[in-house]
Design an enzyme around this catalytic site. Sequence first.
Site, PDB file in Angstrom:
ATOM      1  N   LYS A  21       0.796  -1.384   0.015  1.00 16.67           N
ATOM      2  CA  LYS A  21       0.090   0.061  -0.142  1.00 16.67           C
ATOM      3  C   LYS A  21       0.732   1.175  -0.197  1.00 16.67           C
ATOM      4  CE  LYS A  21      -2.039  -1.155   3.841  1.00 16.67           C
ATOM      5  NZ  LYS A  21      -1.525  -2.435   4.052  1.00 16.67           N
ATOM      6  N   ARG A  96      -9.450   0.748   8.989  1.00 17.74           N
ATOM      7  CA  ARG A  96      -8.807  -0.683   9.123  1.00 17.74           C
ATOM      8  C   ARG A  96      -9.838  -1.251   9.984  1.00 17.74           C
ATOM      9  NH1 ARG A  96      -2.747   0.562   8.942  1.00 17.74           N
ATOM     10  NH2 ARG A  96      -1.695  -1.467   9.327  1.00 17.74           N
ATOM     11  N   ARG A 135      12.122  -5.830   4.574  1.00 21.47           N
ATOM     12  CA  ARG A 135      11.686  -4.374   4.334  1.00 21.47           C
ATOM     13  C   ARG A 135      12.558  -3.765   5.435  1.00 21.47           C
ATOM     14  NH1 ARG A 135       5.649  -1.754   4.882  1.00 21.47           N
ATOM     15  NH2 ARG A 135       5.796  -2.597   7.135  1.00 21.47           N
ATOM     16  N   ARG A 168      11.515  -1.895  11.033  1.00 17.72           N
ATOM     17  CA  ARG A 168      10.478  -1.336  11.722  1.00 17.72           C
ATOM     18  C   ARG A 168      10.492  -2.507  12.973  1.00 17.72           C
ATOM     19  NH1 ARG A 168       5.220   0.116   8.230  1.00 17.72           N
ATOM     20  NH2 ARG A 168       4.506  -0.920   9.997  1.00 17.72           N
ATOM     21  N   ARG A 179       0.027  -9.552  13.452  1.00 19.12           N
ATOM     22  CA  ARG A 179      -0.494  -8.231  12.625  1.00 19.12           C
ATOM     23  C   ARG A 179      -1.514  -8.766  11.528  1.00 19.12           C
ATOM     24  NH1 ARG A 179       4.536  -5.324  10.418  1.00 19.12           N
ATOM     25  NH2 ARG A 179       3.005  -3.802   9.443  1.00 19.12           N
TER      26      ARG A 179
HETATM   27  P1  AMP Z   1       1.148   0.656   8.895  1.00 22.24           P
HETATM   28  O1  AMP Z   1       2.343   1.430   8.599  1.00 22.24           O
HETATM   29  O2  AMP Z   1      -0.048   1.074   8.190  1.00 22.24           O
HETATM   30  O3  AMP Z   1       1.442  -0.881   8.777  1.00 22.24           O
HETATM   31  O4  AMP Z   1       0.640   0.966  10.434  1.00 22.24           O
HETATM   32  C1  AMP Z   1       1.557   0.378  11.663  1.00 22.24           C
HETATM   33  C2  AMP Z   1       0.857   0.521  12.693  1.00 22.24           C
HETATM   34  O5  AMP Z   1       0.181   1.522  13.127  1.00 22.24           O
HETATM   35  C3  AMP Z   1      -0.471  -0.775  12.900  1.00 22.24           C
HETATM   36  O6  AMP Z   1      -0.044  -1.902  12.953  1.00 22.24           O
HETATM   37  C4  AMP Z   1      -1.167  -0.237  13.960  1.00 22.24           C
HETATM   38  O7  AMP Z   1      -0.588  -0.304  15.144  1.00 22.24           O
HETATM   39  C5  AMP Z   1      -1.118   1.348  13.752  1.00 22.24           C
HETATM   40  N1  AMP Z   1      -2.284   1.853  12.758  1.00 22.24           N
HETATM   41  C6  AMP Z   1      -1.879   2.388  11.462  1.00 22.24           C
HETATM   42  N2  AMP Z   1      -2.870   2.729  10.901  1.00 22.24           N
HETATM   43  C7  AMP Z   1      -4.031   2.343  11.810  1.00 22.24           C
HETATM   44  C8  AMP Z   1      -5.672   2.450  11.721  1.00 22.24           C
HETATM   45  N3  AMP Z   1      -5.965   2.982  10.628  1.00 22.24           N
HETATM   46  N4  AMP Z   1      -6.333   1.985  12.949  1.00 22.24           N
HETATM   47  C9  AMP Z   1      -5.551   1.649  13.968  1.00 22.24           C
HETATM   48  N5  AMP Z   1      -4.250   1.390  14.085  1.00 22.24           N
HETATM   49  C10 AMP Z   1      -3.355   1.796  13.008  1.00 22.24           C
END
Ligand code: AMP
Length: 225
Positions: A21, A96, A135, A168, A179
């Site tokens: 994404k 999400r 990554r 990360r 996740r």
């Molecule tokens: P990402 O970079 O999109 O993989 O997001 C990393 C982490 O941020 C996720 O595993 C969640 O802990 C948190 N996070 C990001 N976006 C959301 C969302 N829309 N709702 C809840 N938690 C989020």
Amino acid sequence: MGAPSHYPVRLVLFGAPGVGKGTQASALMGRFGVPHISTGDMLRAAIREGTPQGQQARDIVERGELVPDVLISEMIGERLRCEDVGTGFILDGFPRTVGQAEYLDRTLEGQGRRLDAVINLAVPEAVIAERLTGRRVCEACGTSFHLALRPPRLAGQCDVCGSELKQRADDSLYVIQGRLGVYARQTAPVLAYYGTRGVLREVDGVGTVEQVSERIEAVVARLSR
Ligand code: AMP
């Protein structure tokens, strides 16, 4: 192919962690002339800066769980009021949960806007695990690399700004499994929500960055307006 940058494009890039994404949103923001809005990036910035929202989110993000809807909706609501989203946006990592999707619909409706499409990037789980464990991300500018698939020119160093690349905290195999479970339980139901609203489009997310971008552009060019 048409010229999607001629009109506002309001897209959600959807899919499990690791489907690409963020990579696709970065690749397409210039093409569509719209900002890339990543809630993960916003949270990581808040955590780095130690804001109250960042402090509330830190442990949850490190465990790979979802932060509460109210916290993330507040952040995204504020972002969607910024002037630069007048031309559209590409959302990455939001919504999400079904609650977040409902919040997004209400917010856009209040602005007289609506989503053009929710692009579901489909990638098998084995490919996802390989992408996430390899990554490496630049902490300074956020550019993403991959040890095997998109290695930096100099090991451990960002091609764009020269800063150090890091893994990360939530990209360890253990947290990744969690996740993916969170995605299946809490996020996948959002697909059904959008399915009934006629905005859902599926795109094969396996291939090079360019191949997948072209597929997304083709879908956007075909959107009826
Ligand atoms: P990402 O970079 O999109 O993989 O997001 C990393 C982490 O941020 C996720 O595993 C969640 O802990 C948190 N996070 C990001 N976006 C959301 C969302 N829309 N709702 C809840 N938690 C989020």
